[in-house]
Design a protein around this motif. Structure first.
Motif, short mmCIF file in Angstrom:
data_model
loop_
_atom_site.label_atom_id
_atom_site.label_comp_id
_atom_site.label_asym_id
_atom_site.label_seq_id
_atom_site.Cartn_x
_atom_site.Cartn_y
_atom_site.Cartn_z
N ALA A 277 -42.38 1.06 -58.83
CA ALA A 277 -42.06 1.74 -60.08
C ALA A 277 -40.88 1.05 -60.77
O ALA A 277 -40.93 0.77 -61.96
CB ALA A 277 -41.73 3.20 -59.82
N TRP A 278 -39.85 0.75 -59.99
CA TRP A 278 -38.68 0.10 -60.58
C TRP A 278 -39.03 -1.26 -61.16
O TRP A 278 -38.64 -1.59 -62.28
CB TRP A 278 -37.57 -0.10 -59.53
N LEU B 179 -44.30 6.66 -61.55
CA LEU B 179 -44.01 6.90 -60.13
C LEU B 179 -45.23 6.63 -59.24
O LEU B 179 -45.14 6.69 -58.03
CB LEU B 179 -43.50 8.32 -59.92
N ILE C 82 -36.18 6.93 -65.08
CA ILE C 82 -36.83 7.01 -63.77
C ILE C 82 -35.97 7.78 -62.79
O ILE C 82 -36.46 8.69 -62.08
CB ILE C 82 -37.13 5.60 -63.22
N VAL D 132 -41.17 11.38 -66.75
CA VAL D 132 -40.41 10.20 -67.17
C VAL D 132 -40.37 10.12 -68.69
O VAL D 132 -39.35 9.83 -69.30
CB VAL D 132 -41.06 8.92 -66.62
#
Ligand SMILES: Nc1ncnc2c1ncn2[C@@H]1O[C@H](COP(=O)(O)OP(=O)(O)OP(=O)(O)O)[C@@H](O)[C@H]1O
Ligand SMILES: [Mg+2]
Lengths: 283, 291
Positions: free
Chosen positions: B9-10, B119, B228, B238
């Protein structure tokens, strides 16, 4: 003004229009327009609203293709990409928030058509600084373009055009939004640029008086027809009457020229032009 | 919150943020924010259609995004964009609604397409996003100067022989590609807020094209990261955080401009206006000096 470099010595033909006619939407916008521009000379393209001045620029720039006639650049057909023509349009719409300073706009004139990102270089910066200085724009070099006054933007755009070292500079109504002081400044600047850089400068205007002190030649346009030559040759009753298709009077008042049509309709001068321009060799 | 699926996700979200910051800079510069709204909506319709007939949603998304971007560019060849863009927007929204009404898995899948599911990003998606990110950034780097000229001073660029319309088509295709990579992550609605909020804020703070572009990327990344983290902590969507933060930065930029404008530069204006009558009175003298 610089009086030494008058037409004659060493001038070179940069551009010529030969019998250019243009039809748009079933109307003849230009009718057999012919004139030529020479290096080191400032030419005025004079005509009232809708006469065809901007259209003549478009033809020169290749944005409109003449229905008949030829546009020759140093005797040859113009190439599509032409860095030797600088152009300052009649008006540009700018968003006041555009993150671009006057100097960035000038730098785009240098290499704005190249691909890739510009590498910061000292030579590049120096050329931009020189150009800003040449048009006397140092005072607002770091101001955002959207915040510049009409005259400041005008000078920035002139610098943008000149930095590419064109041989021909076209300015569409550069004096339209200027007060009289700025008008004189810009006119003087353009005349000295034409002489110093030996480029041909074509300036359109609906009012010829501000240009009289510096204009080497005039192209007078009326409803798509043009007459060209020196001011003395063109701005005469017989020539302009033939151009307009009806009688006009040309009056010399106090060093200014008034073109008066028919009864008391004044064509190219209005009450806003209460300033003195000194003509050369008239009367 | 940095391990396992969260790591994906990051990574993906950061890539999306960087590209949105870069491309968004030009979107705002060109006044094409509305296009950045319409194209992701088209992508949404495409994805809905693709899931209906059982092909890759990413492919459906990309196809529709590119088609709508090209259509907007062609139809708006001369004159203004807004009416054509609006038409594309409503047409695509209608199509999306139709596909949805035929589809079984209504709620969650659609919700994800509109608001993203950052996510739940898979490793495959990371790869696809990276490829598209590289393509988009490379395109912007190559087109940077001509695109800047064509966006700010189109009349002059045309006169120089620049192919302004071709430049515009290239840019629209880039917007479509950015859409394709971003919509699965942040969703159609929030893609829009990233591409407009961050660059819109950046140009209030920075005067130069490069610094505005860089700042746009920074703001975009910050927005996404905070969003996030906040979403992870609160379990709120988000998209909510992306939207709110975009607006917050934009408003902060406006306040900065207003604050700065009331200072140094504001003092310059009255002085110039007052000078005008004096100039008029002395014109005869100026004319005389010209000889
Ligand atoms: N694409 C076009 N189709 C039809 N007519 C046109 C087109 N472009 C220009 N014209 C017409 O050509 C004439 C000349 O226009 P042009 O813009 O050259 O005038 P101008 O001399 O620049 O006037 P102004 O001083 O108002 O700028 C006008 O009557 C205009 O309506
Ligand atoms: Mg005009």
């Amino acid at each position: 003004m610089n009086e030494t470099a008058r037409p004659g010595a060493g001038r070179e033909e940069i551009l010529s229009l030969e019998g250019v006619s243009l039809w748009l939407s079933g109307r003849e916008i230009l009718h057999e327009v012919s004139f030529s521009l020479h290096s080191g000379e400032l030419t005025g393209l004079i005509g009232s609203n809708g006469a065809g001045k901007t259209t003549i620029f478009k033809v020169i720039l290749g944005l409109e293709t003449p229905t008949a006639g030829k546009v020759l650049f140093s005797g040859e057909a113009r190439p599509r990409r032409n860095r030797s023509i600088g152009y300052v349009p009649q008006s540009i719409g700018l968003d006041p928030d555009v993150p671009l300073r006057a100097r960035d706009l000038v730098a785009l004139g240098l290499d704005g058509d190249r691909y890739g990102i510009p590498l910061p270089s000292r030579g590049r910066r120096q050329r931009v600084d020189e150009m800003l200085q040449a048009v006397d724009a140092q005072g607002f070099a770091d101001t955002r373009v959207g915040k510049l006054s009409g005259g400041e933007l005008q000078r920035t755009l002139i610098a943008h055009a000149l930095i590419a070292e064109p041989r021909l500079l076209l300015l569409d109504e550069p004096l339209a939004n200027l007060d009289i002081t700025s008008e004189q400044e810009v006119v003087g600047l353009l005349a000295s640029i034409a002489k110093a850089r030996a480029i041909a400068v074509l300036i359109s205007a609906h009012e010829m008086n501000p240009l009289l002190p510096v204009m080497d030649r005039v192209v007078y346009v009326a409803s798509g027809r043009a007459a060209s030559g020196s001011t003395e040759e063109v701005v005469r009753e017989d020539v302009l009457s033939a151009l307009y298709g009806h009688h006009v009077d040309v009056l010399h008042v106090n060093g200014r020229i008034l073109v008066v049509a028919g009864k008391d309709e004044v064509h190219h001068t209005g009450p806003e032009s209460e300033h003195t321009a000194v003509p050369r060799g008239l009367g | 919150m940095f391990s396992g699926f969260m790591a994906n996700a990051w990574i993906v979200a950061t890539m999306v943020a960087v590209v949105a910051g870069v491309v968004g800079f030009f979107t705002v510069l060109r006044g094409s924010a509305f296009v950045a709204h319409a194209v992701p909506q088209a992508g949404f319709a495409g994805a809905a259609g693709a899931s209906l007939i059982g092909v890759s949603t990413l492919a459906g998304l990309g196809t529709f995004a590119v088609i709508s971007a090209v259509a907007i560019g062609l139809l708006a060849r001369r004159g203004r964009h807004d009416a054509v863009t609006a038409l594309a927007l409503v047409f695509m929204l209608g199509l999306g609604a139709l596909f949805l009404s035929w589809s079984e898995e209504y709620a969650s899948a659609i919700y994800a397409l509109l608001f993203g599911e950052v996510l739940g990003v898979s490793t495959n998606q990371v790869l696809a996003t990276a490829v598209l990110a590289v393509v988009c950034i490379a395109a912007v780097v190559v087109l940077y100067r001509p695109l800047l000229s064509a966006s700010v001073i189109p009349e002059v660029a045309v006169a120089r022989g620049a192919r302004v319309h071709r430049m515009e088509m290239c840019f629209l295709v880039v917007v479509a590609l950015v859409t394709t990579m971003s919509v699965p992550v942040v969703g159609a609605l929030l893609m829009f807020s990233l591409m407009v909020g961050a660059p819109g804020a950046a140009r209030s703070f920075a005067d130069r094209p490069w610094s505005a572009l860089g700042l746009s990327v920074v703001i975009s990344v910050v927005i996404v990261w905070i969003a996030i983290a906040a979403s992870y902590e609160t379990d709120w969507p988000v998209g909510f955080f992306v939207g709110v933060l975009g607006a917050v930065f934009f408003i902060a930029g406006r306040c900065w401009v207003a604050w700065r404008g009331s200072g140094a530069r504001g003092a310059r204006r009255p002085g110039r206006l007052a000078a005008r009558p004096v100039q008029l009175a002395s014109t005869a003298g100026i004319g005389g000096e010209q000889i």
